[in-house]
Design a protein around this motif. Sequence first.
Motif, short mmCIF file in Angstrom:
data_model
loop_
_atom_site.label_atom_id
_atom_site.label_comp_id
_atom_site.label_asym_id
_atom_site.label_seq_id
_atom_site.Cartn_x
_atom_site.Cartn_y
_atom_site.Cartn_z
N ALA A 1 -1.61 5.66 10.84
CA ALA A 1 -0.67 5.69 9.89
C ALA A 1 0.58 6.39 10.41
O ALA A 1 1.80 5.97 10.05
CB ALA A 1 -1.10 6.90 8.67
N ARG B 1 2.09 3.91 0.07
CA ARG B 1 1.37 2.36 0.36
C ARG B 1 0.52 2.69 1.53
O ARG B 1 -0.31 1.90 2.16
CB ARG B 1 2.09 1.35 0.28
CG ARG B 1 2.84 1.09 -1.21
CD ARG B 1 2.46 -0.40 -1.84
NE ARG B 1 3.18 -0.30 -3.05
CZ ARG B 1 2.59 0.17 -4.22
NH1 ARG B 1 1.12 0.64 -4.08
NH2 ARG B 1 3.02 -0.10 -5.38
N ARG C 1 -1.98 3.55 4.49
CA ARG C 1 -3.42 4.19 4.54
C ARG C 1 -3.75 4.68 6.10
O ARG C 1 -2.72 4.55 7.03
CB ARG C 1 -4.34 2.84 4.23
CG ARG C 1 -4.17 2.23 2.74
CD ARG C 1 -4.46 3.38 1.74
NE ARG C 1 -4.49 2.99 0.31
CZ ARG C 1 -3.27 3.54 -0.37
NH1 ARG C 1 -2.48 4.49 0.19
NH2 ARG C 1 -3.34 3.20 -1.52
N SER D 1 -3.54 1.22 8.21
CA SER D 1 -2.80 -0.09 7.52
C SER D 1 -1.88 0.45 6.35
O SER D 1 -1.64 1.44 6.05
CB SER D 1 -4.01 -0.89 6.80
OG SER D 1 -4.67 -0.16 5.71
N TYR D 2 -1.29 -0.57 5.83
CA TYR D 2 -0.33 -0.62 4.69
C TYR D 2 -0.55 -1.71 3.87
O TYR D 2 -1.15 -2.94 4.00
CB TYR D 2 1.24 -0.91 5.27
CG TYR D 2 2.22 -0.31 4.30
CD1 TYR D 2 2.81 0.71 4.44
CD2 TYR D 2 2.78 -1.42 3.51
CE1 TYR D 2 3.93 0.98 3.47
CE2 TYR D 2 3.80 -1.28 2.81
CZ TYR D 2 4.35 -0.21 2.55
OH TYR D 2 5.38 0.09 1.83
N GLN D 3 -0.29 -1.19 2.41
CA GLN D 3 -0.65 -1.88 1.26
C GLN D 3 0.68 -2.75 1.00
O GLN D 3 1.67 -2.20 0.62
CB GLN D 3 -1.13 -1.24 0.08
CG GLN D 3 -2.39 -0.78 0.07
CD GLN D 3 -2.63 0.09 -1.05
OE1 GLN D 3 -1.96 0.51 -1.94
NE2 GLN D 3 -4.01 0.37 -1.28
N ARG E 1 -6.36 -7.70 -0.52
CA ARG E 1 -7.26 -6.24 -0.60
C ARG E 1 -8.74 -6.57 -1.33
O ARG E 1 -8.61 -7.55 -2.15
CB ARG E 1 -6.35 -5.48 -1.50
CG ARG E 1 -5.22 -4.87 -0.77
CD ARG E 1 -4.46 -4.05 -1.77
NE ARG E 1 -5.14 -2.84 -1.82
CZ ARG E 1 -5.38 -2.01 -3.03
NH1 ARG E 1 -4.82 -2.37 -4.24
NH2 ARG E 1 -6.14 -0.92 -2.81
N THR F 1 -3.39 -6.17 2.16
CA THR F 1 -3.44 -5.20 3.18
C THR F 1 -2.85 -5.63 4.72
O THR F 1 -3.10 -6.87 4.88
CB THR F 1 -4.71 -4.30 3.38
OG1 THR F 1 -4.72 -3.26 4.13
CG2 THR F 1 -5.91 -5.33 3.70
N ASP G 1 -2.47 -4.60 8.77
CA ASP G 1 -2.53 -3.75 9.95
C ASP G 1 -1.77 -4.23 11.26
O ASP G 1 -1.57 -5.33 11.45
CB ASP G 1 -3.82 -3.13 10.19
CG ASP G 1 -4.71 -4.50 10.67
OD1 ASP G 1 -4.59 -5.17 11.67
OD2 ASP G 1 -5.89 -4.72 9.96
#
Length: 172
Positions: free
Chosen positions: A13, A34, A36, A39-41, A92, A138, A140
């Motif tokens: 992150a 958003r 994580r 990762s990112y949403q 997701r 999601t 990454d």
Amino acid sequence: VTGKGWHGSVLLADEIEEYCTASPPMIEPYEPERLRPASYQLTLGNQIHVGGVEHILKLNEPLILEAHQVAVVSTRETIRVPRFLIARWSLRVEKIYEGLLWTGGPQVDPGWEGQLFCPIYNLADRPVQLKFGDPLFTIDFTKTTPLTVRYRNMAQDHKRAKTWFKPVRRTL
């Protein structure tokens, strides 16, 4: 071996945030909530194609994906993948549990700039409702091999940093 010098590692992150708050940002718009741990949403954008017909999804107008229907959807975010990263994205897990099947290619190559598009299929026997801005995907990021001297020099020159990002495609 850990840290920024390690190649082939998934960004955590703190590094995702660093690249998203740089200029130009890796994800735009970037919303810290958003983010994580690794990762990112990404959220649903407004460009939707159902049955070959383009629809522009409005803020308060949901997309109703009927049972067994396919739609090509976009991300709301513009992604700029630096030349030293690759990205992998997918639906997701909670959306998979709702009956959606993501049929896109998972890898986003170095140098990609633009929204992401993919077909999603509603496998459920009931409609699924999706709204503009809903967290749907999601993503990454993984470091590639070391940058060449040319790109390392560009990293130091912020005026030339935009050359890290060479647009490949902007719209469907």
